[in-house]
Scaffold this motif. Structure first.
Motif, short mmCIF file in Angstrom:
data_model
loop_
_atom_site.label_atom_id
_atom_site.label_comp_id
_atom_site.label_asym_id
_atom_site.label_seq_id
_atom_site.Cartn_x
_atom_site.Cartn_y
_atom_site.Cartn_z
N LEU A 185 0.65 12.20 83.16
CA LEU A 185 1.35 11.54 84.27
C LEU A 185 1.14 10.03 84.20
O LEU A 185 2.09 9.25 84.32
N LEU A 186 -0.10 9.61 84.02
CA LEU A 186 -0.40 8.18 83.96
C LEU A 186 0.30 7.52 82.76
O LEU A 186 0.84 6.42 82.87
N ASP A 187 0.29 8.20 81.62
CA ASP A 187 0.91 7.64 80.42
C ASP A 187 2.43 7.56 80.55
O ASP A 187 3.07 6.74 79.89
N SER A 188 3.00 8.41 81.39
CA SER A 188 4.46 8.48 81.50
C SER A 188 5.04 7.44 82.45
O SER A 188 6.27 7.29 82.53
N VAL A 189 4.19 6.74 83.19
CA VAL A 189 4.64 5.76 84.17
C VAL A 189 4.14 4.37 83.76
O VAL A 189 2.95 4.19 83.50
N SER A 190 5.05 3.42 83.72
CA SER A 190 4.68 2.05 83.32
C SER A 190 4.17 1.27 84.53
O SER A 190 4.79 0.30 84.98
N TYR A 191 3.04 1.70 85.05
CA TYR A 191 2.46 1.02 86.21
C TYR A 191 1.58 -0.14 85.74
O TYR A 191 1.23 -0.24 84.55
N ARG A 192 1.21 -0.98 86.65
CA ARG A 192 0.32 -2.09 86.33
C ARG A 192 -0.76 -2.17 87.41
O ARG A 192 -0.61 -1.64 88.50
N ASP A 193 -1.81 -2.85 87.09
CA ASP A 193 -2.91 -3.03 88.02
C ASP A 193 -2.52 -4.09 89.05
O ASP A 193 -2.19 -5.22 88.68
N VAL A 194 -2.49 -3.70 90.31
CA VAL A 194 -2.15 -4.63 91.38
C VAL A 194 -3.46 -5.11 92.02
O VAL A 194 -4.15 -4.31 92.66
N PRO A 195 -3.82 -6.38 91.84
CA PRO A 195 -5.09 -6.86 92.40
C PRO A 195 -5.11 -6.70 93.92
O PRO A 195 -4.13 -7.01 94.60
N PRO A 196 -6.21 -6.21 94.47
CA PRO A 196 -6.30 -6.07 95.93
C PRO A 196 -6.42 -7.44 96.59
O PRO A 196 -6.86 -8.41 95.94
N PRO A 197 -6.03 -7.55 97.83
CA PRO A 197 -6.18 -8.83 98.53
C PRO A 197 -7.65 -9.21 98.66
O PRO A 197 -8.51 -8.34 98.79
N ALA A 198 -7.91 -10.50 98.61
CA ALA A 198 -9.29 -10.97 98.74
C ALA A 198 -9.77 -10.74 100.18
O ALA A 198 -9.11 -11.17 101.14
N LEU A 199 -10.88 -10.04 100.31
CA LEU A 199 -11.44 -9.75 101.63
C LEU A 199 -12.90 -10.18 101.67
O LEU A 199 -13.62 -10.09 100.68
N GLU A 200 -13.31 -10.64 102.81
CA GLU A 200 -14.71 -10.99 103.02
C GLU A 200 -15.19 -10.39 104.33
O GLU A 200 -14.47 -10.42 105.33
N LEU A 201 -16.40 -9.85 104.30
CA LEU A 201 -16.97 -9.31 105.53
C LEU A 201 -17.34 -10.46 106.46
O LEU A 201 -18.05 -11.39 106.05
#
Length: 267
Positions: free
Chosen positions: A224-240
């Protein structure tokens, strides 16, 4: 067909690779959400072929608001009078969603066909209409993946026996499942007929050898993963944020609340 358990994947290898693949599934999820993708994954196969366990591993770390499971019960009297695909259309994903069908519209080509729950004409009509229905989905932009979990008669029988005696799995076994044992060849013929009619370039079938459940789960997820041309979407920068200083709040006394007994302390 007889299966072999000699090459069963070691648990340590399985768990390490499963965690890696599940991490990638989270990346896939975030890409689906960010890009507004509509992803459909169909899980089909014989009873006890391992579909449910694989679905649980796929969704284990995913956001249920993004990735949901559609496991429809038998149709109501009203649904029986609808266009056959109508009740499945209601469960298709919107933009940014993943829907995993734990059995799907292919019920008509399998259990309904073999058990006589549909007429010959209804079955023939399904085989004619299904490729058109799926082409419509793909042309409209849905990503559609279809997996058939293939289990041997020997392994299916072994899993049924385990379900009979396992109180945690007994609910999985129904009279319909037991009936499938005596209709093995009928299900085989129905599956072959279904594959011939609906294995089309726009939405091909992918067969998963599932006598070894661990191997089957990894193989399906990796494909499934190989069949989809997805990309890594960086998460928004968060700070506690810094916790503000106390402002005079006092917690109510414990005896003013009803607490769950400490069962764990008695173990």
């Amino acid at each position: 067909m007889a299966g072999s358990r000699a090459t069963k994947l070691p648990r340590e290898t399985y768990e390490k690779e499963l965690l890696r693949l599940q991490t990638e599934l989270v990346k896939l999820q975030e890409w689906v959400r960010a890009e507004g993708v509509r992803l459909i994954v169909v899980f089909e196969g014989r009873d006890a072929a391992g579909k449910g366990g694989t679905i649980r591993r796929v969704t284990e770390h995913l956001n249920p608001r993004v990735a949901r499971i559609a496991a429809l019960p038998k149709p109501t009297e009203r649904e029986r009078t609808q266009w056959y695909f109508q009740r499945y259309v209601e469960h298709l994903p919107a933009g940014g969603e993943i829907v995993l069908f734990d059995r799907s519209w292919y019920n008509r080509a399998g259990v309904e066909r073999v058990m006589g729950f549909c007429t010959e004409e209804e079955h023939r009509r399904f085989l004619r209409h299904c490729p058109t229905f799926e082409r419509m989905l793909v042309e409209d932009g849905f990503l559609l993946r279809k997996y058939w979990f293939s289990v041997s008669d020997v392994e299916q029988q072994r899993r049924f026996r385990r379900r009979l005696t396992d109180p945690l799995k007994r609910w999985k076994l129904s009279s319909m499942d037991l009936e499938s044992i005596t209709r093995w060849e009928a299900y085989s013929r129905a599956k072959d007929e279904m594959m011939e009619a609906t294995d089309i370039p726009e939405s091909p079938w992918y067969v998963v050898e599932s006598d070894d459940k661990r191997r089957a789960r990894l193989n399906m997820i990796a494909h499934l993963l190989d069949s989809v041309s997805y990309r890594d979407v960086p998460p928004p920068a968060l700070e506690l944020p810094e916790r503000p200083p106390p402002s005079g709040y006092t917690r109510p006394p414990r005896e003013h609340q009803t607490w769950v007994p400490d069962h764990a302390a008695r173990l």
